[in-house]
Write an enzyme that holds these catalytic residues in place. Structure first.
Site, short mmCIF file in Angstrom:
data_model
loop_
_atom_site.label_atom_id
_atom_site.label_comp_id
_atom_site.label_asym_id
_atom_site.label_seq_id
_atom_site.Cartn_x
_atom_site.Cartn_y
_atom_site.Cartn_z
N TYR A 85 -4.12 3.41 8.11
CA TYR A 85 -5.82 2.45 7.66
C TYR A 85 -6.97 2.96 9.27
O TYR A 85 -6.69 4.04 9.53
CB TYR A 85 -5.88 1.43 7.25
N VAL A 91 1.07 -4.34 3.69
CA VAL A 91 1.26 -4.98 4.37
C VAL A 91 2.75 -5.84 4.17
O VAL A 91 2.18 -6.61 5.06
CB VAL A 91 0.03 -5.56 4.01
N SER A 93 0.76 -1.43 -0.55
CA SER A 93 0.01 0.15 -0.34
C SER A 93 1.14 1.37 0.44
O SER A 93 0.00 2.33 -0.18
CB SER A 93 -1.06 0.00 1.38
N LYS A 96 0.76 3.37 -2.56
CA LYS A 96 -0.26 4.25 -3.64
C LYS A 96 -0.06 6.08 -2.95
O LYS A 96 -0.76 6.69 -3.84
CB LYS A 96 -1.58 3.93 -2.28
N TYR A 112 -3.45 -2.29 -10.98
CA TYR A 112 -2.93 -1.65 -9.64
C TYR A 112 -2.18 -3.19 -8.11
O TYR A 112 -1.56 -2.97 -8.19
CB TYR A 112 -4.62 -2.33 -8.51
N1 GLN Z 1 -2.56 -5.42 -2.47
C1 GLN Z 1 -2.73 -5.32 -0.81
C2 GLN Z 1 -4.24 -5.43 -1.35
O1 GLN Z 1 -4.96 -4.89 -2.51
C3 GLN Z 1 -2.38 -4.12 -0.59
C4 GLN Z 1 -2.99 -3.76 1.11
C5 GLN Z 1 -1.55 -3.00 2.34
O2 GLN Z 1 -1.01 -2.87 1.86
N2 GLN Z 1 -2.05 -2.86 2.67
O3 GLN Z 1 -4.57 -5.80 -1.23
#
Ligand code: GLN
Length: 312
Positions: free
Chosen positions: A247, A265, A67, A70, A195
């Site tokens: 988050y 993650v 993530s 992003k 993505y």
């Molecule tokens: N690729 C992961 C997902 O889309 C990224 C989520 C994350 O790092 N929180 O679930």
């Protein structure tokens, strides 16, 4: 910071990995050795990069960005479309739900995704990039990441990408839900492909410290003085990192640590301390909301030691 002091903090926080667990829902991430803690600190005032790790080279270990992607993808989308061109498709509100929740949209009957750092928002932002298909968008993402991370060796981790794509049913649900409800009108499978790829790029803690330093420096790369994003984009992204970067743990984290940060993650943390530091951390074991457990402890202690909590 004195190298021995930094190393002492790593020794103090290393064992916290035992309180977390590697992400299990992406099988390739569950295989990574959790016994790693690496940090890179980019000091803007001295224009100096410092690294430390247990094992020693952990700041150089490559891992999936997840993530944290992003952030660069949002910056590229703003470069492509302007701020209004992006924030007319996605809101900027914090979430009390997990990063891949559908419930928030259902409960609130939202017109747009909550923010660019939850998966709904990130999928929409990816679709706003210039490029007529996944291959074109991802090629642009990779080029932009090389520049913004100051690292030409950035590549796609094919194993993670296939793992994400194979098990990405929740992200598929989110995308189809948005399309079915008129929230978004993209090509679901094509956008999910780029993505999944953006999440599967390999980076290390040094790359993350570089991006943090660029954001902390108002959008100008401190290593060569080149402006990569506008000052306004850098400011906006730092605000979003503070309110939504971790988050549904963002509030607690901001209260305890107090620096704009984005997590992934894969176990990465990327922080930007305005005018002062870029910080990159890697430790793969994460907590329930999806944030590196030892990484957050170490970040807390480094921020205290350097006295750089932005609210202090
Ligand atoms: N690729 C992961 C997902 O889309 C990224 C989520 C994350 O790092 N929180 O679930």
């Amino acid at each position: 910071m004195k190298q021995s002091d930094l190393h002492d903090l790593l020794i103090k926080d290393f064992d916290y990995y035992k309180e977390g667990k590697n992400a299990q829902y992406i099988p390739a991430l569950s295989q990574v050795d959790p016994k790693q803690l690496g940090i890179a600190l980019y000091n803007l005032q001295a224009n100096e990069l410092q690294t430390c790790g247990i094992p020693e080279k952990s700041a150089n270990v490559r891992f999936a960005i997840e993530s944290i992607s992003k952030v660069p993808v949002l910056l590229l989308a703003i470069n492509d479309n302007g701020l209004d061109g992006v924030f007319s498709h996605v809101d900027a509100e914090p979430t009390g739900f997990s990063f891949n929740s559908l419930l928030n949209m259902q409960i609130e009957q939202r017109k747009y995704p909550l923010n660019p750092f939850v998966n709904q928002g990130a999928i929409v932002v990816n679709s706003l990039l210039k490029g007529k298909n996944s291959d074109e968008r991802f090629a642009r993402i990779l080029d932009f990441m090389k520049e913004i991370f100051n690292d030409n060796d950035i590549t796609l981790n094919e194993e993670v990408y296939h793992s994400e794509s194979k098990t990405g049913d929740i992200n598929r649900s989110i995308a189809y839900y948005m399309k079915g409800n008129g929230i978004w009108n993209g090509d679901v499978e094509d956008v999910l492909d780029s993505y999944f790829k953006q999440c599967s790029v390999n980076v290390n803690a040094i790359d993350l410290a570089n991006l943090g330093a660029l954001l902390a420096n108002g959008g100008v790369a401190p290593w060569n003085g080149k402006r990569i994003v506008s000052e306004e984009s850098a400011t906006i992204v730092k605000s979003l990192m503070l309110t939504a970067g971790l988050y549904d743990e963002s509030g607690d984290f901001s209260m305890r640590v107090g620096v704009p940060t984005k997590s992934g993650v894969g176990g990465g943390l990327m922080s930007a301390v305005p005018g002062k530091y870029g910080i990159g951390i890697f430790s793969p074991a994460i907590d329930k909301p999806g944030n590196s457990v030892a990484g957050m402890k170490l970040l807390h202690d480094v921020v205290q030691e350097l006295n750089i909590d932005i609210f202090a």
